[in-house]
Design an enzyme around this catalytic site. Structure first.
Site, PDB file in Angstrom:
ATOM      1  N   LYS A  69     -26.034   0.186  -1.977  1.00  0.00           N
ATOM      2  CA  LYS A  69     -25.614  -1.174  -1.591  1.00  0.00           C
ATOM      3  C   LYS A  69     -24.400  -1.540  -2.420  1.00  0.00           C
ATOM      4  O   LYS A  69     -24.413  -1.434  -3.654  1.00  0.00           O
ATOM      5  CB  LYS A  69     -26.766  -2.158  -1.885  1.00  0.00           C
ATOM      6  N   GLN A 115     -22.033  -1.460 -10.017  1.00  0.00           N
ATOM      7  CA  GLN A 115     -22.954  -1.986  -8.995  1.00  0.00           C
ATOM      8  C   GLN A 115     -24.390  -1.495  -9.212  1.00  0.00           C
ATOM      9  O   GLN A 115     -25.342  -2.225  -8.933  1.00  0.00           O
ATOM     10  CB  GLN A 115     -22.439  -1.538  -7.613  1.00  0.00           C
ATOM     11  N   LYS A 144     -20.194   1.825  -3.411  1.00  0.00           N
ATOM     12  CA  LYS A 144     -18.983   1.007  -3.199  1.00  0.00           C
ATOM     13  C   LYS A 144     -18.030   1.803  -2.337  1.00  0.00           C
ATOM     14  O   LYS A 144     -18.090   3.037  -2.319  1.00  0.00           O
ATOM     15  CB  LYS A 144     -18.337   0.694  -4.555  1.00  0.00           C
ATOM     16  N   ASP A 198     -15.600  -7.310  -0.149  1.00  0.00           N
ATOM     17  CA  ASP A 198     -15.032  -7.348  -1.502  1.00  0.00           C
ATOM     18  C   ASP A 198     -13.582  -7.795  -1.285  1.00  0.00           C
ATOM     19  O   ASP A 198     -13.294  -8.416  -0.251  1.00  0.00           O
ATOM     20  CB  ASP A 198     -15.115  -5.964  -2.177  1.00  0.00           C
TER      21      ASP A 198
HETATM   22  P1  NDP Z   1     -10.653 -11.875  -2.121  1.00  0.00           P
HETATM   23  O1  NDP Z   1      -9.862 -10.828  -1.433  1.00  0.00           O
HETATM   24  O2  NDP Z   1     -11.323 -12.920  -1.321  1.00  0.00           O
HETATM   25  O3  NDP Z   1      -9.760 -12.596  -3.224  1.00  0.00           O
HETATM   26  C1  NDP Z   1      -9.153 -11.895  -4.262  1.00  0.00           C
HETATM   27  C2  NDP Z   1      -8.284 -12.854  -5.036  1.00  0.00           C
HETATM   28  O4  NDP Z   1      -7.803 -12.187  -6.203  1.00  0.00           O
HETATM   29  C3  NDP Z   1      -7.049 -13.309  -4.273  1.00  0.00           C
HETATM   30  O5  NDP Z   1      -6.681 -14.580  -4.690  1.00  0.00           O
HETATM   31  C4  NDP Z   1      -6.020 -12.255  -4.686  1.00  0.00           C
HETATM   32  O6  NDP Z   1      -4.675 -12.694  -4.568  1.00  0.00           O
HETATM   33  C5  NDP Z   1      -6.375 -12.080  -6.137  1.00  0.00           C
HETATM   34  N1  NDP Z   1      -5.948 -10.741  -6.584  1.00  0.00           N
HETATM   35  C6  NDP Z   1      -6.298  -9.551  -6.055  1.00  0.00           C
HETATM   36  N2  NDP Z   1      -5.675  -8.554  -6.697  1.00  0.00           N
HETATM   37  C7  NDP Z   1      -4.928  -9.137  -7.632  1.00  0.00           C
HETATM   38  C8  NDP Z   1      -4.063  -8.639  -8.619  1.00  0.00           C
HETATM   39  N3  NDP Z   1      -3.832  -7.322  -8.756  1.00  0.00           N
HETATM   40  N4  NDP Z   1      -3.473  -9.553  -9.452  1.00  0.00           N
HETATM   41  C9  NDP Z   1      -3.722 -10.883  -9.314  1.00  0.00           C
HETATM   42  N5  NDP Z   1      -4.520 -11.409  -8.383  1.00  0.00           N
HETATM   43  C10 NDP Z   1      -5.113 -10.549  -7.563  1.00  0.00           C
HETATM   44  O7  NDP Z   1     -11.741 -11.077  -3.014  1.00  0.00           O
HETATM   45  P2  NDP Z   1     -13.078 -11.620  -3.665  1.00  0.00           P
HETATM   46  O8  NDP Z   1     -12.931 -13.032  -4.077  1.00  0.00           O
HETATM   47  O9  NDP Z   1     -14.196 -11.226  -2.781  1.00  0.00           O
HETATM   48  O10 NDP Z   1     -13.194 -10.688  -4.969  1.00  0.00           O
HETATM   49  C11 NDP Z   1     -12.614 -11.049  -6.218  1.00  0.00           C
HETATM   50  C12 NDP Z   1     -13.279 -10.251  -7.324  1.00  0.00           C
HETATM   51  O11 NDP Z   1     -14.688 -10.528  -7.337  1.00  0.00           O
HETATM   52  C13 NDP Z   1     -13.181  -8.733  -7.212  1.00  0.00           C
HETATM   53  O12 NDP Z   1     -13.122  -8.168  -8.510  1.00  0.00           O
HETATM   54  C14 NDP Z   1     -14.495  -8.347  -6.569  1.00  0.00           C
HETATM   55  O13 NDP Z   1     -14.846  -7.004  -6.848  1.00  0.00           O
HETATM   56  C15 NDP Z   1     -15.431  -9.323  -7.261  1.00  0.00           C
HETATM   57  N6  NDP Z   1     -16.690  -9.576  -6.581  1.00  0.00           N
HETATM   58  C16 NDP Z   1     -16.722 -10.035  -5.284  1.00  0.00           C
HETATM   59  C17 NDP Z   1     -17.921 -10.300  -4.684  1.00  0.00           C
HETATM   60  C18 NDP Z   1     -18.003 -10.921  -3.334  1.00  0.00           C
HETATM   61  O14 NDP Z   1     -19.122 -11.292  -2.930  1.00  0.00           O
HETATM   62  N7  NDP Z   1     -16.927 -11.086  -2.607  1.00  0.00           N
HETATM   63  C19 NDP Z   1     -19.199 -10.011  -5.366  1.00  0.00           C
HETATM   64  C20 NDP Z   1     -19.063  -9.632  -6.756  1.00  0.00           C
HETATM   65  C21 NDP Z   1     -17.841  -9.399  -7.299  1.00  0.00           C
HETATM   66  P3  NDP Z   1      -3.726 -12.068  -3.407  1.00  0.00           P
HETATM   67  O15 NDP Z   1      -4.109 -12.799  -2.173  1.00  0.00           O
HETATM   68  O16 NDP Z   1      -2.355 -12.370  -3.883  1.00  0.00           O
HETATM   69  O17 NDP Z   1      -4.001 -10.593  -3.346  1.00  0.00           O
END
Ligand code: NDP
Length: 451
Positions: A96, A117, A132, A172
């Site tokens: 998962k 994970q 993943k 993600d």
């Molecule tokens: P989204 O794609 O919804 O959002 C990601 C955000 O982070 C965007 O604002 C993006 O900006 C920014 N971002 C991505 N890469 C970079 C970078 N290299 N430098 C600066 N900003 C960056 O993803 P999520 O919110 O789902 O995920 C965010 C984090 O949370 C990840 O690490 C993910 O693994 C973790 N996570 C997510 C879960 C979920 O349920 N979704 C569960 C547990 C953990 P831009 O649009 O400019 O790329």
């Protein structure tokens, strides 16, 4: 040699062999060092983990799938991306973990996420293993049709490895409800069955659960509430900085604001916005979710707000810092700035956003630090509730699911606290989370034999 020294030596040797086997996989090895660096006290009690090569077994994925994803853009041009699914460990249940679509994706990043994970899923108390996946596909600027074609091509290869009792992906970075829809649609078509439980993060209209969208961000806020309670504090009136403006960041902001905290900044990969009057979440949602635009637009539309495309969001004075964007976004200098500015709590919404050096600085300064595998486990916990609902063909209400999420986050927090205390490092959430997660996985790995 004392028992303690012998354990340290055997641990170093195991980590060294993992490093040799995975040379160049920087992010993955960082995650291994972070987890295994906590384990000496529990390994001293359980030397059979060395004899049975449990560390080596857990850090070697059960299966790694790498595949070609061909697709055509709106102009008819052909593109080839690389797809990944790392089925890491199934001792506790079917694999998962989410799918990430981002140009930076490579095997090391997917392996670090999959490795984390395993322990995160163990901490939720749900019967789910760790995995993943993703692709080095950049969704930015792509049309809806292009996203659909990419998702369909990705699933055309991956479907044979998935199933509600085998491997269950979710979202993600770059994969939200829209992408889950296209992925599920293609699976349904190829498999010729409506197998809701093969993927989570679905829209509640067609098999998803209420609260899944909000779960990681809400869960993070609930975890922070528990961390503050230990210090006899609440979120009320606290200044909070949240990085990112995607799924996790958005709903972390929403819940922090509901709990009367004041979020003053958020970001995307172009820079950050600072709004001393408090981030207007409706405006963020309009820009990021409806228009799929850039966060800089916020400052153009909101009087008094500033956009910075240079410098670090962590230089802003705050009581609570919530990195919710991506790995290694909070480095040693950022940690120093947070400490100097009086930050009390840092909790990871993203996976591994803080470097090991940054965490050491925060710990030394006495800042409470909540690691991602505990603090952001709300997303996968509600995914497990979604699987439960799919299996029983039932649907919980929003309030009931939210209540269960709060309970789970409370339980994870309590586990971290009690385990850290039991193993001699009270208040160290990293040790608590790593040891508790490891114990559960290691016991199951041992019980299932050499497989
Ligand atoms: P989204 O794609 O919804 O959002 C990601 C955000 O982070 C965007 O604002 C993006 O900006 C920014 N971002 C991505 N890469 C970079 C970078 N290299 N430098 C600066 N900003 C960056 O993803 P999520 O919110 O789902 O995920 C965010 C984090 O949370 C990840 O690490 C993910 O693994 C973790 N996570 C997510 C879960 C979920 O349920 N979704 C569960 C547990 C953990 P831009 O649009 O400019 O790329």
């Amino acid at each position: 040699m004392s028992e303690k020294n012998l354990t340290r030596k055997r641990l170093e040797k195991a980590v060294e062999s993992i490093e040799n086997l995975n040379e160049g996989q920087t992010e993955f090895l960082q995650a291994v060092r972070e987890v295994y660096g906590s384990l000496a006290p529990v390994l001293e009690e359980n030397p059979e983990c060395f004899d049975q090569k449990v560390l080596e077994r857990i850090s070697e994925p059960e299966r790694q799938i790498i595949f070609r994803v061909p697709w055509q853009d709106d102009n008819g041009e052909v593109h080839i991306n690389r797809g990944f699914r790392v089925e890491f460990n199934s001792a506790l249940g079917p694999y998962k973990g989410g799918l990430r679509f981002h140009p930076s994706v490579n095997l090391s990043i997917i392996k670090f996420l999959g490795f984390e994970q395993i322990f995160k899923n163990a901490l939720t108390g749900k019967p789910i293993g760790g995995g993943k996946g993703g692709a080095d596909f950049n969704p930015r600027g792509r049309s809806d049709d292009e996203i659909m074609r990419f998702c369909q091509s990705f699933m055309t290869e991956l479907y044979r490895h998935l199933g509600e009792n085998r491997d269950i992906p979710a979202g993600d970075i770059g994969v939200g409800t829209r992408e889950i829809g296209y992925l599920f649609g293609q699976y349904k078509r190829i498999a010729n069955q409506y197998e809701s439980g093969m993927i989570t993060g679905k829209d509640p209209e067609w098999g998803g659960t209420l609260v899944r969208n909000e779960a990681t961000g809400y869960g993070l806020a609930y975890f922070v509430r528990e961390m503050l309670a230990v210090q006899d504090e609440t979120l009320e009136g606290k200044t909070v900085v949240v990085s990112g403006s995607g799924n996790v960041a958005t709903y972390a902001i929403e819940k922090v604001e509901e709990l009367n905290g004041r979020v003053v900044a958020c970001s995307d990969s172009d820079g950050y916005v600072y709004d001393s009057s408090g981030i207007d979440l409706e405006l963020v949602k309009q820009i990021k979710q409806v228009e799929r635009g850039r966060i800089r637009v916020y400052a153009e539309r909101k009087e008094g707000a500033e956009f910075h495309d240079e410098g670090s969001i962590w230089s802003i004075t705050c009581d609570v810092a919530l990195p919710c964007a991506t790995q290694n976004e909070l480095q040693a200098d950022d940690a120093k700035a947070l400490v100097e500015n009086g930050c009390m709590v840092v909790a990871e919404g993203a996976n591994m956003p803080a470097s090991i050096e940054a965490i050491d600085i925060l710990h030394e300064a006495g800042v409470a630090f909540g690691p991602g595998k505990a603090a952001n486990a709300g997303g996968v916990a509600v995914s497990a509730l979604e699987m439960h609902q799919n299996a029983s063909r039932d649907a919980l209400t929003f309030d009931e699911t939210d209540r269960r999420l709060q309970e789970i986050m409370k339980q994870i927090h309590a586990t971290c606290i009690s385990t850290a205390r039991q193993y001699g490092t009270p208040g160290n959430y990293i040790h608590g989370a790593n040891i508790a997660g490891f114990k559960k996985v290691a016991n199951s790995v041992l019980a299932l034999g050499v497989i």
